[in-house]
Design a protein around this motif. Sequence first.
Motif, PDB file in Angstrom:
ATOM      1  N   LEU A 169      43.008  74.371 -13.748  1.00  0.00           N
ATOM      2  CA  LEU A 169      44.196  74.099 -12.936  1.00  0.00           C
ATOM      3  C   LEU A 169      43.813  73.713 -11.510  1.00  0.00           C
ATOM      4  CD1 LEU A 169      46.438  76.992 -14.258  1.00  0.00           C
ATOM      5  CD2 LEU A 169      46.858  74.544 -14.569  1.00  0.00           C
TER       6      LEU A 169
ATOM      7  N   ASN B 277      52.896  65.785 -12.309  1.00  0.00           N
ATOM      8  CA  ASN B 277      53.216  67.067 -12.925  1.00  0.00           C
ATOM      9  C   ASN B 277      52.090  67.508 -13.845  1.00  0.00           C
ATOM     10  OD1 ASN B 277      56.101  65.429 -13.005  1.00  0.00           O
ATOM     11  ND2 ASN B 277      56.307  67.521 -12.291  1.00  0.00           N
TER      12      ASN B 277
ATOM     13  N   LEU C 220      47.524  80.268 -12.667  1.00  0.00           N
ATOM     14  CA  LEU C 220      48.086  79.217 -11.822  1.00  0.00           C
ATOM     15  C   LEU C 220      48.118  79.661 -10.361  1.00  0.00           C
ATOM     16  CD1 LEU C 220      49.446  76.431 -11.606  1.00  0.00           C
ATOM     17  CD2 LEU C 220      51.632  77.585 -11.990  1.00  0.00           C
TER      18      LEU C 220
ATOM     19  N   ILE D  65      54.977  72.099 -12.109  1.00  0.00           N
ATOM     20  CA  ILE D  65      54.655  72.491 -13.481  1.00  0.00           C
ATOM     21  C   ILE D  65      55.840  72.241 -14.416  1.00  0.00           C
ATOM     22  CG2 ILE D  65      54.136  74.517 -14.940  1.00  0.00           C
ATOM     23  CD1 ILE D  65      51.818  73.666 -13.133  1.00  0.00           C
TER      24      ILE D  65
ATOM     25  N   PRO E 288      59.277  76.573 -12.798  1.00  0.00           N
ATOM     26  CA  PRO E 288      58.764  75.230 -13.086  1.00  0.00           C
ATOM     27  C   PRO E 288      59.685  74.113 -12.632  1.00  0.00           C
ATOM     28  CG  PRO E 288      59.803  76.108 -15.029  1.00  0.00           C
ATOM     29  CD  PRO E 288      59.846  77.205 -13.990  1.00  0.00           C
TER      30      PRO E 288
END
Length: 135
Positions: free
Chosen positions: A30, A40, A67, A76, A96
């Motif tokens: 990540l 994204n 994350l 996300i 998200p």
Amino acid sequence: VREQLRHACLIKVVSVPSSNALSPVLEDQLASYQDCGVDNLLLDSAFAGASGGTGRRFDVVTAANALRKSGNKVPIIIAGGLTPEGVEDAIGFFLPFGVDVVSGIERKPGKKDLVKLGAFIHAVRMADTRKVVFS
């Protein structure tokens, strides 16, 4: 790719491993996508060698912690086994940009259930109005 597709939304799929032991690997992955030029990141489950499309949910707590630790700020999208009953919690862990659902609202493979779809949309809207963050 960004140069050639200036007006397109670029989404990078990130396969979330089923093992919590792989959390540091996910965190590094990540972090590496922070400045890669995508709009994204789509987090989807990886089980038994399959990346995405499994209908299985990944461990949202482990993935959300990875994350946060990664420092990644790319918006996300979460996927992977989301259902009307579980989407609200998943949203609470990630806040998200979006959610992706397929099998979680199916009556049988390939056939969507309108009642499940309505329940899913209701759960997403409820989560969005609450904006509760779990940690």
